[in-house]
Design a protein around this motif. Structure first.
Motif, PDB file in Angstrom:
ATOM      1  N   ILE A 737       0.596  11.111   5.848  1.00 15.07           N
ATOM      2  CA  ILE A 737      -0.114   9.822   5.870  1.00 15.07           C
ATOM      3  C   ILE A 737       0.854   8.680   5.577  1.00 15.07           C
ATOM      4  N   GLN A 738       1.651   8.859   4.548  1.00 10.88           N
ATOM      5  CA  GLN A 738       2.584   7.800   4.172  1.00 10.88           C
ATOM      6  C   GLN A 738       3.617   7.538   5.257  1.00 10.88           C
ATOM      7  N   LYS A 739       3.954   8.554   6.014  1.00  4.95           N
ATOM      8  CA  LYS A 739       4.976   8.402   7.047  1.00  4.95           C
ATOM      9  C   LYS A 739       4.407   7.815   8.340  1.00  4.95           C
ATOM     10  N   ASN A 740       3.195   8.210   8.702  1.00  4.43           N
ATOM     11  CA  ASN A 740       2.704   7.930  10.053  1.00  4.43           C
ATOM     12  C   ASN A 740       1.662   6.832  10.162  1.00  4.43           C
ATOM     13  N   ILE A 741       0.910   6.564   9.114  1.00  2.00           N
ATOM     14  CA  ILE A 741      -0.132   5.542   9.214  1.00  2.00           C
ATOM     15  C   ILE A 741       0.454   4.196   8.811  1.00  2.00           C
ATOM     16  N   SER A 744      -2.624  -0.845   6.638  1.00  2.00           N
ATOM     17  CA  SER A 744      -2.985  -0.835   5.216  1.00  2.00           C
ATOM     18  C   SER A 744      -4.478  -0.617   5.014  1.00  2.00           C
ATOM     19  N   SER A 745      -5.284  -1.167   5.905  1.00  2.00           N
ATOM     20  CA  SER A 745      -6.735  -1.000   5.745  1.00  2.00           C
ATOM     21  C   SER A 745      -7.146   0.457   5.924  1.00  2.00           C
ATOM     22  N   HIS A 746      -6.479   1.173   6.848  1.00  2.00           N
ATOM     23  CA  HIS A 746      -6.819   2.579   7.051  1.00  2.00           C
ATOM     24  C   HIS A 746      -6.316   3.437   5.891  1.00  2.00           C
ATOM     25  N   ILE A 747      -5.145   3.111   5.356  1.00  2.84           N
ATOM     26  CA  ILE A 747      -4.658   3.852   4.191  1.00  2.84           C
ATOM     27  C   ILE A 747      -5.580   3.617   3.002  1.00  2.84           C
ATOM     28  N   PHE A 748      -6.048   2.397   2.855  1.00  2.00           N
ATOM     29  CA  PHE A 748      -6.981   2.097   1.769  1.00  2.00           C
ATOM     30  C   PHE A 748      -8.282   2.881   1.932  1.00  2.00           C
ATOM     31  N   GLN A 779       0.607   2.766  -2.250  1.00  2.00           N
ATOM     32  CA  GLN A 779       1.274   2.402  -0.998  1.00  2.00           C
ATOM     33  C   GLN A 779       0.605   1.190  -0.363  1.00  2.00           C
ATOM     34  N   VAL A 780      -0.720   1.133  -0.428  1.00  2.00           N
ATOM     35  CA  VAL A 780      -1.436  -0.026   0.121  1.00  2.00           C
ATOM     36  C   VAL A 780      -1.001  -1.300  -0.587  1.00  2.00           C
ATOM     37  N   MET A 781      -0.912  -1.252  -1.904  1.00  2.00           N
ATOM     38  CA  MET A 781      -0.524  -2.444  -2.664  1.00  2.00           C
ATOM     39  C   MET A 781       0.904  -2.864  -2.333  1.00  2.00           C
ATOM     40  N   ARG A 782       1.778  -1.893  -2.136  1.00  2.00           N
ATOM     41  CA  ARG A 782       3.158  -2.243  -1.774  1.00  2.00           C
ATOM     42  C   ARG A 782       3.220  -2.833  -0.371  1.00  2.00           C
ATOM     43  N   MET A 783       2.414  -2.288   0.557  1.00  2.00           N
ATOM     44  CA  MET A 783       2.436  -2.779   1.943  1.00  2.00           C
ATOM     45  C   MET A 783       1.907  -4.203   2.057  1.00  2.00           C
ATOM     46  N   THR A 784       0.924  -4.541   1.238  1.00  2.00           N
ATOM     47  CA  THR A 784       0.269  -5.850   1.369  1.00  2.00           C
ATOM     48  C   THR A 784       0.766  -6.872   0.358  1.00  2.00           C
ATOM     49  N   ALA A 796      -6.872  -4.164  -5.612  1.00  2.00           N
ATOM     50  CA  ALA A 796      -6.318  -4.124  -6.971  1.00  2.00           C
ATOM     51  C   ALA A 796      -7.344  -3.579  -7.961  1.00  2.00           C
ATOM     52  N   ARG A 797      -8.585  -4.029  -7.864  1.00  2.00           N
ATOM     53  CA  ARG A 797      -9.638  -3.533  -8.775  1.00  2.00           C
ATOM     54  C   ARG A 797      -9.840  -2.030  -8.593  1.00  2.00           C
ATOM     55  N   TRP A 798      -9.863  -1.611  -7.282  1.00  2.00           N
ATOM     56  CA  TRP A 798     -10.081  -0.186  -7.030  1.00  2.00           C
ATOM     57  C   TRP A 798      -8.919   0.637  -7.591  1.00  2.00           C
ATOM     58  N   LEU A 799      -7.692   0.156  -7.467  1.00  2.00           N
ATOM     59  CA  LEU A 799      -6.529   0.896  -7.961  1.00  2.00           C
ATOM     60  C   LEU A 799      -6.615   1.097  -9.473  1.00  2.00           C
TER      61      LEU A 799
END
Length: 1093
Positions: A737-741, A744-748, A779-784, A796-799
């Motif tokens: 997942i981290q390599k191919n997706i 950010s919305s889909h990873i979230f 990863q989502v937080m780093r991407m965005t 952020a709240r969900w994390l």
């Protein structure tokens, strides 16, 4: 029907229906002798018990023979005087005897839905339902079958025709005493029934003798076939086709623009054409011509072309079906050359029209002519192949050059015993495989179009034989491709790029080859053998081939041991879905690829997997994984290949419980989305020698990318769900997942899905899956972090919630590394605040030591954020550090350091008010003075939002004492130029004694401050000066409608002037000066004199 010369031999029928003698009504028994004879016949198995057999009269036999040979029109013209009883019997026998044909022309609607009128007055109805029970129900609901039930129930005698009314009800036409009567079952809500019958060439039965029940009224529709068993003398058709009615109906449906079920009704018309073709009825081609002419005349085509708009998706699919039907028409194996020439001429005429739709929607392609793969048509149609855009008719035009005379092809489709075990040619285009089974090497979509044509024209056996040969050819081709890749594997893996192996994908292709093969093979699984013998005269007109020496084997020998038509159908579907293919150009073509893939998979999902099918799945999956660039799941594929996410998800769910290792290997391989890889190589665009190099080197425009990414996300979610509890699998899926997706919305979404799965209510939380969820969230937080995303606060709240579910160490980890995940504002306002909340402490069950350690980390985070972004984080840092004196002092010092450089007056005022609220007035005063130095309030900003803060700061200074007030007034005078604000501050300072409301019990002498001494004297002079400057400024651009407002302003100015000991004199001088300077404004000056003298 088809041309009379090509009709199969007529079936021998008894002279009359069993049990219906000339003198008996249905259900009645004839004489005792006849009954005894019938009983004897039944005992011998010749007749059912209870049925009688009576021969027709000589009049009926003669009338029947006349009706079989001559249309009634010819009888009328040749013989002037025919006795009326004879006319009636000829008319009776003029109606076709084939129930199948009558049903086809008279019944289309299977229910009470709105009917769609079809040729000759037939009524269109619903498409056949799915499943045997549904099909049987639909069959029984046909109006024709309901009419037969009326007949069998003894409701009518001397039947001429069973048909359907315009409302879809059963309609039986009865002839009795020069009359035609209507007998039917009418639904209660249909009142009155609207019926009208047209009787062509029938003077013996004038229209006035057509009897309709009194409460029923005539209607304009024609709703029964021509009762004379033919059109005109010169026509080749046995049934009359009402061309005008067909045209009007198609035009009507097109005018609805896809509303009111018109698209469904048009599809039903297409289904009727296919039904006619299957019956070898030449009216099928005539009807399709009429439909096409109306489609070409649709005014929306030119409008869309002029506006540059794309036609609707449903309308586009109708055009696709139109093109496919013409492909079937021109590939009719028994059509005459003059017929094909006529069709070709008509197709070229439509093809040359500017508004003729393109094959792939509004985006034309430049593919070469790959349809004509046989030698006979390789160079026969260059004018079509050179066209820039291929239209929906291009393939049908190209197919006109194909024929059925190839001897190998004829042997394949004409017999079940065609093999050659002594054939050892192992080249690429050999006629037989290693088993001696026949192969058919042709452009795959073209070969499958032949299968579709055979099926459509009523040759299911022949279609099945050709389908098996094509599938065996594909399987042999697979093996050859695997061997080719194995020979080049090291080189390709080293290069990391590959060439395009298929310019045309089979899934989503305009001819839909894989679905055609699948349907042909599945049809053989569902039906009995008798259905394949409906028409067995394929070779009747094709001509016999020269006999060759072949070893004859049963047809089932063309399949491997344990295989069946079902396994073959599944295998060819897997071959097609796994084919490596380039994403086509254009929105419609790309959407069609996705849609056809999902349709094919949905058909596969209807099949229950058994051990035999699982073996097929394993075999094909292993091949797809090892076939390199020839497979969409190969180790090395072209960057613009169609992704395999949807297909791999189906393979994964199918194999998971049978071979988990293979299922995960397949799904993980399919996770890639090379088109989004930023580090991808430019690609080797070279082609093998047998592929034309016509695809331009371009950056891909994938219009369906969002759908593809969502399917990628679904595949990943499916793997995460299945891997719950398996640490190694989860880690592998996480890495993929981290390599191919890349979304950010889909990873979230995946992170949220994993969290939900891990925290199901009926089980303990799965810590490993929770960690996967947290990693995806990180990863989502780093991407965005460096991009704008409106869901950042939610993420952020969900994390924090996810980290809380895992434990203290997870929370401490995200706070230690906050700068790689959050902005300073998010870290303080969301992360640190949530961590220090009571709900988090209760959730984690922390003791005092753990609470303090966690709070210390949160305060450290807050101070770091305040240093990095004091404007937005200082107040939050002060709030979080309230309970720790050292941390609070540190935060306050950070504010002071930033106050002179980076903080605005509004931020400083906010923090100053907070300090006063917390009981630090001197710190609040300090911050307020710093805030005022940043402020600049001009003369006309009397509604500025900072006015209240300035008044509050002055009130705070006044409450602290004379010294504080004296210090702040110069700052106010310097920053505030608005006269009304200054006068307000001045009045407030003169109402009370400084320090009267001071803190710590400190009280002053109680004397009011003098306006003649500092600091109020400075404030008074500044206020008077501000009024003077503001007055001149207003008078520069004043209009008459503002005169009264100006006089009120002068009144307030006079009040301030009068606060000085010589204020009256100053104000008088001021007004006199105004009268002199602005004497041109006579009306205004007159108002000034009236008010102030």
């Amino acid at each position: 029907m088809a041309e009379r010369g090509h009709l199969p031999p007529p079936t021998k029928h008894l002279c009359c229906r069993p049990g219906y003698g000339s003198g008996c009504r249905p259900g009645q028994r004839v004489a005792t002798t006849a009954a005894a004879a019938a009983a004897a016949a039944a005992a011998l198995g010749l007749l059912p018990l209870g049925k009688t057999q009576s021969p027709d009269s000589l009049l009926d036999i003669a009338a029947r023979k006349v009706a079989e040979k001559w249309p009634f029109q010819r009888v009328e013209e040749r013989f002037e005087r025919i006795p009326e009883p004879v006319q009636r019997r000829i008319v009776y026998w003029s109606f076709p005897r084939s129930e199948r044909e009558i049903c086809m022309y008279s019944s289309f609607n299977t229910g009470a839905e709105d009917p769609a009128i079809t040729p000759g007055g037939a009524t269109a109805g619903a498409a056949p339902g799915g499943g045997a029970d549904t099909a049987a129900d639909d069959e029984n609901r046909l109006p024709f079958r309901r009419g037969i039930a009326l007949l069998d129930g003894g409701c009518v005698d001397n039947v001429l025709q069973v048909g359907e009314s315009p409302a879809g009800t059963a309609l039986v036409i009865e002839q009795e005493q020069h009359t035609i009567e209507f007998i039917g079952c009418f639904p209660p809500k249909l009142n009155p029934l609207e019926v009208h019958i047209r009787l062509a060439h029938l003077p013996a039965l004038p229209t006035k003798n057509i009897q309709v029940p009194e409460q029923k009224q005539p209607h304009e529709w024609v709703c029964a076939p021509d009762p004379t068993a033919g059109a005109s003398i010169d026509d080749e058709n046995c049934w009359h086709l009402d061309e005008e009615q067909v045209q009007e109906q198609v035009k009507l449906f097109l005018s609805h623009g896809g509303y009111h079920g018109s698209g469904k009704q048009l599809n039903l018309l297409f289904a009727k054409v296919r039904e006619m073709l299957k019956m070898r009825d030449s009216n099928g081609a005539r009807m399709l011509t009429l439909i096409t002419e109306q489609f070409m005349a649709d005014p929306r085509l030119s409008h869309w072309r002029q506006q540059g708009n794309a036609m609707t998706d449903k309308y586009r699919q109708l055009w696709d079906e139109l093109g496919a039907l013409w492909m079937c028409i021109v590939l009719n194996p028994h059509c005459k050359l003059e017929q094909k020439a006529g069709w070709l001429k008509q197709l070229k005429k439509w093809n040359s029209v500017d508004v003729c739709p393109w094959e792939d929607g509004n985006h034309g392609n430049e593919l070469p002519n790959l349809t004509n793969a046989l030698p006979q048509g390789a160079n026969a149609n260059q004018d079509s192949s050179n066209r820039r855009h291929r239209t929906v008719f291009t393939r049908a035009i190209e197919a006109c050059n194909l024929h059925w005379q190839d001897s190998h092809l004829q042997h394949i489709i004409s017999g079940d015993l065609y093999t050659n075990c002594c054939y050892h040619d192992n080249n690429e285009n050999s006629l037989f495989d290693s088993h001696g089974w026949p192969l058919w090497h042709e452009h795959v979509p073209t070969a499958c179009a032949r299968v579709d044509a055979l099926r459509s024209h009523g040759y299911p056996r022949e279609a099945l034989r050709l389908s098996i040969a094509i599938v065996n050819t594909l399987r042999r081709q697979q093996q050859k491709q695997l061997e080719m890749f194995q020979a080049q594997k090291k080189e390709l893996l080293h290069k990391g790029v590959t060439s395009v192996t298929n310019l045309e994908g089979w899934v989503g292709h305009p001819l839909d080859p894989i679905s055609t093969l699948f349907s042909s093979l599945m049809e053989a699984c569902r039906v009995d053998d008798e259905s394949f013998h409906g028409f067995s005269d394929f070779m009747e007109n094709v001509g016999q081939c020269k006999s060759l020496e072949y070893q004859h084997l049963p047809a089932h020998k063309f399949l491997e041991e344990g295989e069946s038509y079902l396994t073959l159908a599944v295998e060819v579907a897997l071959i097609g879905l796994g084919q490596q293919r380039i994403m086509p150009d254009g929105l419609y073509a790309q959407e069609k690829v996705c849609r056809n893939e999902e349709q094919l998979i949905s058909k596969l999902q209807e099949i229950e997997l058994d051990d035999t099918l699982v073996k097929i799945f394993r075999k094909q999956t292993i091949f797809l994984l090892e076939a390199g660039p020839y497979s969409g799941l190969g180790e090395v594929i072209h960057r613009e290949s169609v992704p395999m996410h949807t297909f791999a998800k189906y393979l994964f769910t199918s194999l998971l419980h049978h071979d988990a290792e293979l299922a995960y290997k397949t799904a993980l391989r399919a996770m890639r989305l090379l088109v989004l890889e930023s580090t991808a190589h430019s690609g080797d665009m070279s082609r093998p020698h047998h592929i034309a190099s016509v695809v331009p080197n371009r950056y891909p425009r994938w219009f369906t990318l969002s759908h593809i990414e969502s399917q990628q996300c679904e595949l990943a979610s499916t793997m995460l769900t299945a891997a719950k509890g398996d640490v190694q699998r989860l880690e592998t899926v996480l890495e993929s997942i981290q390599k191919n997706i890349h979304s950010s919305s889909h990873i979230f979404k995946l992170a949220q899905d994993a969290f939900k799965i891990a925290t199901l209510m009926d089980s303990l939380p799965d810590i490993t899956l929770l960690k996967v969820s947290l990693e995806l969230g990180l990863q989502v937080m780093r991407m965005t972090l460096s991009t704008l995303n409106w869901r950042r606060r939610e993420m952020a709240r969900w994390l924090v919630t996810c980290a809380t579910e895992i434990g203290v160490y997870a929370l401490d980890s995200i706070m230690q590394n906050w700068f790689t995940l959050f902005t300073p504002t998010e870290a303080t306002s969301i992360v640190a605040t949530t961590v220090m909340s009571n709900s988090t402490i209760v959730r984690l069950h922390l003791d005092c030591r753990q609470q303090e350690k966690l709070a210390s980390s949160a305060r450290t985070l807050a101070l770091q954020c305040a240093m990095k972004d004091p404007q937005n984080c200082a107040l939050s840092a002060l709030t979080l550090c309230e309970k720790d004196h050292i941390a609070f002092e540190t935060a306050y010092q950070i504010v002071l350091d930033a106050a002179t450089t980076s903080m605005s007056y509004s931020q400083l005022f906010t923090i100053a008010r907070y300090m006063e609220h917390r009981g630090y007035p001197m710190r609040a005063y300090k911050l307020a003075t710093l805030a005022i130095t940043h402020l600049n309030l001009s003369y006309n900003q009397d509604t500025h939002p900072a006015i209240n803060d300035v008044l509050w700061a002055c009130a705070l200074s006044h409450s602290l004492g004379k010294n504080e007030l004296a210090a702040i007034i110069p700052l106010v005078v310097k920053s505030v130029k608005c006269a009304t604000v200054l006068s307000d501050i001045l009045r407030r300072c003169t109402l009370t004694t400084p320090g009267m409301v001071g803190l710590h019990g400190r009280r002053n002498s109680g004397k009011l401050m003098s306006l003649d001494k500092a600091p109020l004297r400075q404030l008074l002079d500044a206020t008077i000066g501000a009024y003077i400057n503001t007055t001149h400024s207003r008078l520069t651009h004043i209009s008459p409608r503002h005169y009264s407002e100006f006089i009120e302003f002068l009144s307030k100015a006079r009040e301030t002037f009068l606060m000085a000991h010589d204020g009256h004199i100053q104000f008088t001088q001021f007004t006199d000066n105004l009268k002199q300077i602005y004497k041109g404004k006579k009306k205004l000056m007159m108002l000034v004199r009236e008010r102030f003298g």
